[in-house]
Every structure is written in C-alpha cells, then in structure tokens.
Design a protein around this motif. Structure first.
Motif, PDB file in Angstrom:
ATOM      1  N   LEU A  56       0.735  -1.169   0.151  1.00  0.00           N
ATOM      2  CA  LEU A  56       0.008  -0.028  -0.227  1.00  0.00           C
ATOM      3  C   LEU A  56       0.799   1.375   0.117  1.00  0.00           C
ATOM      4  CD1 LEU A  56      -2.769  -0.778   2.442  1.00  0.00           C
ATOM      5  CD2 LEU A  56      -3.142  -0.570   0.125  1.00  0.00           C
ATOM      6  N   SER A  57       2.024   1.168   0.704  1.00  0.00           N
ATOM      7  CA  SER A  57       2.709   2.421   0.666  1.00  0.00           C
ATOM      8  C   SER A  57       3.394   2.772  -0.665  1.00  0.00           C
ATOM      9  CB  SER A  57       4.210   2.110   1.675  1.00  0.00           C
ATOM     10  OG  SER A  57       3.602   2.036   2.861  1.00  0.00           O
ATOM     11  N   ILE A  58       3.860   1.689  -1.292  1.00  0.00           N
ATOM     12  CA  ILE A  58       4.369   1.635  -2.829  1.00  0.00           C
ATOM     13  C   ILE A  58       3.068   2.261  -3.716  1.00  0.00           C
ATOM     14  CG2 ILE A  58       4.988   0.371  -4.928  1.00  0.00           C
ATOM     15  CD1 ILE A  58       6.263  -1.463  -2.832  1.00  0.00           C
ATOM     16  N   ASN A 118      10.554   3.538  -1.673  1.00  0.00           N
ATOM     17  CA  ASN A 118       9.574   2.476  -1.696  1.00  0.00           C
ATOM     18  C   ASN A 118      10.259   1.108  -2.696  1.00  0.00           C
ATOM     19  OD1 ASN A 118       8.003   3.265   0.283  1.00  0.00           O
ATOM     20  ND2 ASN A 118       6.709   4.441  -1.049  1.00  0.00           N
ATOM     21  N   ILE A 119      10.517   1.712  -3.770  1.00  0.00           N
ATOM     22  CA  ILE A 119      10.849   0.773  -4.718  1.00  0.00           C
ATOM     23  C   ILE A 119      12.400  -0.158  -4.486  1.00  0.00           C
ATOM     24  CG2 ILE A 119      11.721   0.185  -7.305  1.00  0.00           C
ATOM     25  CD1 ILE A 119       8.724   0.670  -6.884  1.00  0.00           C
ATOM     26  N   VAL A 177      15.948   4.349 -10.122  1.00  0.00           N
ATOM     27  CA  VAL A 177      14.505   3.562  -9.748  1.00  0.00           C
ATOM     28  C   VAL A 177      14.285   2.724 -10.713  1.00  0.00           C
ATOM     29  CG1 VAL A 177      13.234   5.618 -10.307  1.00  0.00           C
ATOM     30  CG2 VAL A 177      12.478   4.080  -8.622  1.00  0.00           C
ATOM     31  N   ARG A 178      14.177   3.002 -12.109  1.00  0.00           N
ATOM     32  CA  ARG A 178      13.830   2.247 -13.278  1.00  0.00           C
ATOM     33  C   ARG A 178      14.415   0.801 -12.884  1.00  0.00           C
ATOM     34  NH1 ARG A 178      13.989   6.518 -16.801  1.00  0.00           N
ATOM     35  NH2 ARG A 178      16.066   5.881 -17.774  1.00  0.00           N
ATOM     36  N   LYS A 179      15.880   0.952 -12.755  1.00  0.00           N
ATOM     37  CA  LYS A 179      16.636  -0.061 -12.610  1.00  0.00           C
ATOM     38  C   LYS A 179      16.293  -1.345 -11.548  1.00  0.00           C
ATOM     39  CE  LYS A 179      21.559  -1.605 -11.865  1.00  0.00           C
ATOM     40  NZ  LYS A 179      22.833  -1.143 -11.521  1.00  0.00           N
ATOM     41  N   ASP A 180      15.886  -0.573 -10.194  1.00  0.00           N
ATOM     42  CA  ASP A 180      15.291  -1.287  -9.389  1.00  0.00           C
ATOM     43  C   ASP A 180      13.945  -2.071  -9.600  1.00  0.00           C
ATOM     44  OD1 ASP A 180      17.602  -1.000  -7.664  1.00  0.00           O
ATOM     45  OD2 ASP A 180      16.686   0.519  -6.449  1.00  0.00           O
TER      46      ASP A 180
END
Length: 266
Positions: free
Chosen positions: A9-11, A33-34, A81-84
């Motif tokens: 839900l946080s995400i 978050n990610i 973040v895209r990588k993660d």
C-alpha cells in the motif's frame, strides 16, 4: 517490519501521489519504496529473500493493481529507480502460487501493459528497461502469443532498423525471443500469418543497414531450422521471390566479408 499489505500500500500510495505532490519529493518517495521492495524481493546481500514473504507481496501487488502503476509511471522515473523496478518486475513474474504465476495472470488480464512497454521502445531512455521487462513476459507462452498476434508486434520491424545501435540490437534480441522461445506458439502464428510476416521480414532483409541485413539473415536461418517450423521453411524456400532475395543477400554478405578480410588480414 511493516506487514506485507502495508508495504504494498505504501508503494501504491507513493505512485498515486506522483501527479499531486511536488515532483522531486514525490519521486523520492517512490524511489525509496521501490528500493526497499527490491531488497525484500532479492535479499539484502547477507541474507536471501524470505520466499513466503515474496509470494505474499506478489499476491498483494496483483490485488492492488501495482503492476499497472509500475508500467504506467515508468516514463516519469529516474534511471536508478527504473533499474530497481525492472529487477522487481523480473522477480515478481517468476512467483508461482498453486501452479499459477499470479503476476503473469494479472498481465494476461491487463494486456495493455504489454502494448505500453513495446511502444516505449521508441523512447531512447526507456528502451533497454522495457526490453528486459518485455523479454521477461515473453518467457510465458500466453504473453508471447499475445504480443505476436497484436498490432504491437509490427513495431519490432521498425525498431530493429532504428539508428541507435543499442536499441536496435535490443529490439532484435526481443524479436528473436518472440520467435524462438515457444515453438508451438510460433509455429501456429507463422502458419496463420505467413504472408503478412514474411512481407514485413523481407523489408528488414533488404534494409539499407548492413548490420541489420546480416543479423536478420542469420536469425531467419535459425528460426526456420527449428523442427516445428519445417513446413514453413519448405514453403519459404520454394517461393522464388524469397529465394532470389536470399541468394542476393548471401552474395552481398560474402563480398562484404571478403573486403573486410582483405582490409584486415590475419
């Protein structure tokens, strides 16, 4: 530690807040978050992931529609973040619950996500991320079948000729996976779309780009020689129009190799 539902839900909330919060602050929340999700799904380097928790997160992510948020917001995210996110995507699609891949089932019910990812190949900063995500989907026959039979598949005939070598090569890699990962799916597709497919493929065989021509000839021979495509291969080589193109291409490639060898003798 937050509950599985709380983590998801946080995400979800951080993604939903992107249009309403100040840009940098909202993106920082998503990034945090990610990054946390990636650590939970893949482990922290010292200890492996808790598989039961990973499965629960996968189920919760499907329940809350977070996979859709991943894809829809991909263009808004930074490189890190895209990588993660791509790592998370690949892990999530591999989660099997009671003989079913829950995230794959979610994508089957939301195939517009596949179309979105394929279209994003046009964006140079997203192309390689999308390529990995699409290839992860292609591992599953139902998703590969959808792409092959969709209008999105036609875009790959354009992408393999893009001037950006890295993107064109990645697109060809994805194209190859689509036509080799699932023999029965591909055989049925080629049988029912023979004329349409080979008319388009002829365009890349006769591309002005030498590398594209060379790779497409090599790839054509590979997938036509698959046992499941034997009937397609016989039909293809019996057609004079295609046979003449192949003979001409092989002559050109032979000449190019000869010139290269003469310039750079061993």
């Amino acid at each position: 530690m937050a509950s599985t539902a709380g983590v998801v839900l946080s995400i979800k909330d951080s993604f939903l807040a992107l249009p309403t919060k100040t840009g940098d602050r909202a993106l920082e929340e998503v990034e945090k978050n990610i990054s946390s999700l990636r650590q939970v799904l893949s482990g922290d380097g010292e200890a492996g992931a808790n598989q039961e928790q990973v499965l629960q997160i996968a189920l919760e992510i499907c329940k809350e529609g977070v996979l859709s948020l991943f894809v829809q917001n991909l263009p808004s995210l930074g490189w890190g973040v895209r990588k993660d996110l791509v790592i998370c995507w690949c892990i999530l699609l591999g989660q099997k619950v009671d003989e079913n891949y829950c995230c794959v089932k979610y994508i089957e019910d939301h195939v517009e996500l596949l179309d979105f990812l394929v279209v994003c190949y046009k964006k140079s900063d997203l192309a390689l991320n999308c390529g990995i995500m699409v290839r992860e989907c292609i591992k599953h026959p139902t998703l590969a079948k959808y792409i092959l039979e969709s209008n999105s598949f036609e875009l790959f005939f354009e992408y393999v000729e893009l001037p950006n070598f890295d993107i064109a090569s990645d697109a060809l890699y994805t194209f190859k996976d689509l036509l080799t990962k699932h023999e029965s799916v591909v055989s049925v597709y080629l049988s029912s779309h023979y004329e349409q497919f080979f008319e388009r493929y002829t365009r890349i065989l006769t591309s002005a780009n030498y590398v594209t021509r060379r790779q497409s000839v090599k790839f054509l021979s590979e997938f036509l020689l698959e046992p499941s495509n034997s009937k397609i291969m016989k039909r293809y080589i019996q057609e004079v129009r295609f046979l003449n193109i192949m003979i001409g291409l092989l002559k050109i490639l032979s000449i190019c190799r000869s010139v290269t060898t003469n310039r750079h003798p061993l």
